[in-house]
Structure formats: C-alpha cells, structure tokens
Design a protein around this motif. Structure first.
Motif, mmCIF file in Angstrom:
data_model
loop_
_atom_site.group_PDB
_atom_site.id
_atom_site.type_symbol
_atom_site.label_atom_id
_atom_site.label_comp_id
_atom_site.label_asym_id
_atom_site.label_seq_id
_atom_site.Cartn_x
_atom_site.Cartn_y
_atom_site.Cartn_z
ATOM 1 N N THR A 29 -7.593 -5.907 -6.930
ATOM 2 C CA THR A 29 -7.206 -4.624 -7.397
ATOM 3 C C THR A 29 -6.280 -3.947 -6.333
ATOM 4 O OG1 THR A 29 -9.137 -4.006 -6.166
ATOM 5 C CG2 THR A 29 -9.565 -4.259 -8.464
ATOM 6 N N GLY A 30 -5.147 -4.621 -6.068
ATOM 7 C CA GLY A 30 -4.023 -3.919 -5.449
ATOM 8 C C GLY A 30 -3.682 -4.688 -4.210
ATOM 9 N N ALA A 31 -2.822 -3.779 -3.242
ATOM 10 C CA ALA A 31 -2.134 -4.423 -2.105
ATOM 11 C C ALA A 31 -1.958 -3.269 -1.064
ATOM 12 C CB ALA A 31 -0.888 -5.067 -2.476
ATOM 13 N N THR A 32 -2.056 -3.641 0.159
ATOM 14 C CA THR A 32 -1.673 -2.724 1.265
ATOM 15 C C THR A 32 -0.648 -3.077 2.067
ATOM 16 O OG1 THR A 32 -4.057 -2.134 1.296
ATOM 17 C CG2 THR A 32 -2.734 -1.615 3.191
ATOM 18 N N TYR A 33 0.438 -2.282 2.103
ATOM 19 C CA TYR A 33 1.480 -2.693 3.380
ATOM 20 C C TYR A 33 1.045 -1.696 4.491
ATOM 21 C CZ TYR A 33 4.462 -5.242 0.068
ATOM 22 O OH TYR A 33 4.879 -6.213 -0.822
ATOM 23 N N ILE A 34 1.177 -2.494 5.582
ATOM 24 C CA ILE A 34 0.883 -1.582 6.847
ATOM 25 C C ILE A 34 2.216 -1.997 7.745
ATOM 26 C CG2 ILE A 34 -0.482 -1.576 8.880
ATOM 27 C CD1 ILE A 34 -2.780 -3.414 7.081
ATOM 28 N N VAL A 43 -4.857 5.250 -7.724
ATOM 29 C CA VAL A 43 -4.820 6.254 -6.511
ATOM 30 C C VAL A 43 -3.896 5.124 -5.483
ATOM 31 C CG1 VAL A 43 -6.297 6.824 -4.639
ATOM 32 C CG2 VAL A 43 -7.234 7.012 -7.239
ATOM 33 N N ILE A 44 -3.133 5.843 -5.003
ATOM 34 C CA ILE A 44 -2.292 5.225 -3.923
ATOM 35 C C ILE A 44 -2.607 6.120 -2.530
ATOM 36 C CG2 ILE A 44 0.139 5.338 -2.816
ATOM 37 C CD1 ILE A 44 0.988 5.032 -5.839
ATOM 38 N N SER A 45 -3.104 5.420 -1.557
ATOM 39 C CA SER A 45 -3.330 5.957 -0.451
ATOM 40 C C SER A 45 -2.288 5.994 0.659
ATOM 41 C CB SER A 45 -4.892 5.298 0.128
ATOM 42 O OG SER A 45 -5.914 5.699 -0.561
ATOM 43 N N LEU A 46 -2.057 6.795 1.600
ATOM 44 C CA LEU A 46 -0.799 6.910 2.435
ATOM 45 C C LEU A 46 -1.751 7.119 3.769
ATOM 46 C CD1 LEU A 46 2.043 6.840 3.518
ATOM 47 C CD2 LEU A 46 2.312 9.032 2.656
ATOM 48 N N ARG A 47 -1.741 6.541 4.611
ATOM 49 C CA ARG A 47 -2.492 6.821 6.160
ATOM 50 C C ARG A 47 -1.396 6.479 7.240
ATOM 51 N NH1 ARG A 47 -6.402 4.393 2.929
ATOM 52 N NH2 ARG A 47 -8.204 5.835 2.569
ATOM 53 N N VAL A 82 5.523 -5.637 9.730
ATOM 54 C CA VAL A 82 4.834 -5.265 8.730
ATOM 55 C C VAL A 82 3.918 -6.404 8.312
ATOM 56 C CG1 VAL A 82 5.299 -5.153 6.159
ATOM 57 C CG2 VAL A 82 6.767 -4.438 7.643
ATOM 58 N N ALA A 83 2.770 -5.758 7.810
ATOM 59 C CA ALA A 83 1.519 -6.598 7.437
ATOM 60 C C ALA A 83 1.176 -6.670 5.723
ATOM 61 C CB ALA A 83 0.338 -6.540 8.243
ATOM 62 N N VAL A 84 1.015 -7.454 5.140
ATOM 63 C CA VAL A 84 0.849 -7.169 3.643
ATOM 64 C C VAL A 84 -0.507 -7.834 3.437
ATOM 65 C CG1 VAL A 84 1.480 -7.400 1.269
ATOM 66 C CG2 VAL A 84 3.295 -7.280 3.186
ATOM 67 N N GLU A 85 -1.431 -6.965 2.946
ATOM 68 C CA GLU A 85 -2.708 -7.650 2.265
ATOM 69 C C GLU A 85 -2.905 -7.348 0.979
ATOM 70 O OE1 GLU A 85 -5.458 -5.225 4.765
ATOM 71 O OE2 GLU A 85 -4.625 -6.000 6.696
ATOM 72 N N ARG A 86 -3.746 -8.385 0.508
ATOM 73 C CA ARG A 86 -4.267 -8.051 -0.844
ATOM 74 C C ARG A 86 -5.515 -7.500 -0.856
ATOM 75 N NH1 ARG A 86 -3.514 -13.780 -3.871
ATOM 76 N NH2 ARG A 86 -4.831 -14.375 -2.177
ATOM 77 N N ASN A 87 -5.680 -6.777 -1.793
ATOM 78 C CA ASN A 87 -6.964 -6.139 -1.836
ATOM 79 C C ASN A 87 -7.783 -6.762 -2.840
ATOM 80 O OD1 ASN A 87 -5.763 -4.432 0.221
ATOM 81 N ND2 ASN A 87 -5.460 -2.857 -1.562
ATOM 82 N N ASP A 133 -2.690 0.598 -3.063
ATOM 83 C CA ASP A 133 -2.916 1.009 -4.382
ATOM 84 C C ASP A 133 -3.945 0.417 -5.042
ATOM 85 O OD1 ASP A 133 -1.894 -1.511 -5.771
ATOM 86 O OD2 ASP A 133 -0.151 -1.227 -4.816
ATOM 87 N N THR A 134 -4.425 0.846 -6.097
ATOM 88 C CA THR A 134 -5.283 0.004 -6.824
ATOM 89 C C THR A 134 -4.825 -0.678 -8.176
ATOM 90 O OG1 THR A 134 -5.815 2.522 -7.976
ATOM 91 C CG2 THR A 134 -7.083 1.808 -6.037
ATOM 92 N N GLY A 135 -3.591 -1.139 -7.949
ATOM 93 C CA GLY A 135 -3.073 -2.020 -9.225
ATOM 94 C C GLY A 135 -3.875 -3.051 -9.534
ATOM 95 N N ALA A 136 -2.928 -3.842 -10.276
ATOM 96 C CA ALA A 136 -3.531 -5.144 -10.590
ATOM 97 C C ALA A 136 -3.541 -6.232 -9.393
ATOM 98 C CB ALA A 136 -2.576 -5.616 -11.701
ATOM 99 N N GLY A 137 -3.114 -5.796 -8.270
ATOM 100 C CA GLY A 137 -3.071 -6.827 -7.164
ATOM 101 C C GLY A 137 -1.648 -7.290 -7.196
ATOM 102 N N CYS A 138 -1.340 -8.195 -6.186
ATOM 103 C CA CYS A 138 0.044 -8.831 -6.079
ATOM 104 C C CYS A 138 -0.302 -10.228 -5.784
ATOM 105 C CB CYS A 138 0.610 -8.048 -4.825
ATOM 106 S SG CYS A 138 0.225 -8.275 -3.087
ATOM 107 N N PRO A 139 0.840 -11.155 -6.063
ATOM 108 C CA PRO A 139 0.726 -12.721 -5.671
ATOM 109 C C PRO A 139 0.842 -12.775 -3.913
ATOM 110 C CG PRO A 139 2.935 -11.928 -6.245
ATOM 111 C CD PRO A 139 2.036 -10.801 -6.598
ATOM 112 N N PRO A 140 0.544 -13.869 -3.483
ATOM 113 C CA PRO A 140 0.322 -13.656 -1.975
ATOM 114 C C PRO A 140 2.099 -13.465 -1.372
ATOM 115 C CG PRO A 140 -0.474 -15.886 -2.829
ATOM 116 C CD PRO A 140 0.118 -14.967 -4.219
#
Length: 173
Positions: A152-157, A77-81, A144-149, A100-107
């Motif tokens: 299980t994924g990442a969020t770009y704000i 699932v990808i969420s767009l808000r 832009v802010a980048v958060e690791r979830n 996203d609900t992917g594998a996550g991302c590095p810092p």
C-alpha cells in the motif's frame, strides 16, 4: 565561454527554509486538488535552513508529491513530514519523508529509478520527480532512502545534512 542565466538560477545553492517550502506546497495542493486526495503535512517548527537552492528543493518535493498522487488514481493520502533526525543520530540531519497509500512500488532500482519515466507511466505526467531529486542529492549532499509500505504505497526519505551558516558546498558552475 558563454554563460546562461537560466542555468545559473537553478545551479546556485543558497539557504532554503524547508518549513516555508512545505507550507507553500501544502497551500498550493489544498487549493488545486480534488477531495479524493489529501495531503497531511507535519513540519517541526524552527528547522535549520538547508544548504540548497530553494527552487530545486521545492521542485523535488512537489514532484515527489505529484508522483505519489499519480500512484493513487482512486484517491488516497499523502503524508509529508519534516523533522530533525532523532537524538544521537550521526551525522545530524533534517529528515523529510513523502509517503503515499498507493498500490506500492517495485523494489527500488536506484540509480535506475532516477531515469525519467521508469516503468509504465504517461510521458509528461509522471517520472520527473526522481530526476529532480537526483539533482538535489548532488547539489546538497542529500541521502535518500526508499521504503515500500507493504502493498500500500512507498515512502521516500530525504536526509539533509545540517551545516552551520556560511558553510556548505561551493556553487556549481
């Protein structure tokens, strides 16, 4: 000095409707993606128009969504808000997030993350969203802010400044 119409098309800031852009992307994705991927779009009505090139905005968002999809080869699932910043936040802005609900991302390694094809990616398939986002950041003063979830994924704000009609940065030449 020679002038390229191609460059002028992409470098002239205008007023872009984030609501319209997100709706167009949602329709295109719904029609093109398989059932293993889902795009949830939540866009507040009556958002102010953004001072940026509409095509640059659409390209940046679409490429972030495609990068998120590519981070989930098994589906997800990808969420767009999109919504105004919460009351009391200064400066006032419009916030757009892509999660996203992917594998996550590095810092995040900003600005290194904005280099094409950072990390183990298939050339031509991933890695273009971040340079397009960098272009939008420069053009429209987007933060832009980048958060690791977690794992299980990442969020770009993306935080777009709210500018009154008729104001904003001068067109780049």
């Amino acid at each position: 000095m020679a002038h390229s119409n191609h460059i002028a098309i992409f470098s002239f800031p205008g007023r872009a409707s984030l609501s319209t852009c997100c709706e167009e992307i949602r329709h295109a994705v719904d029609a093109a993606w398989s059932a293993k991927y889902r795009l949830n779009a939540t866009v507040c009505p009556n958002l102010p128009k953004l001072h940026c090139d509409p095509l640059s905005l659409q390209n940046a968002i679409l490429n972030l969504i495609l990068n998120a999809r590519d981070a989930m080869p098994e589906g997800g699932v990808i969420s767009l808000r999109a919504a105004p910043s919460p009351p009391g936040v200064v400066p006032e802005c419009v916030e757009l997030s892509v999660s996203d609900t992917g594998a996550g991302c590095p810092p995040p390694r900003l600005p290194a993350d904005f280099v094409r094809n950072v990390g183990p990616v298939d050339i031509g398939r991933r890695g273009l969203g971040l340079p397009m986002l960098e272009r939008l950041m420069c053009e429209a003063d987007v933060r832009v802010a980048v958060e690791r979830n977690g794992a299980t994924g990442a969020t770009y704000i993306l935080k777009f400044p709210i500018q009154p009609e008729g104001s904003g940065p001068e067109p780049r030449r």
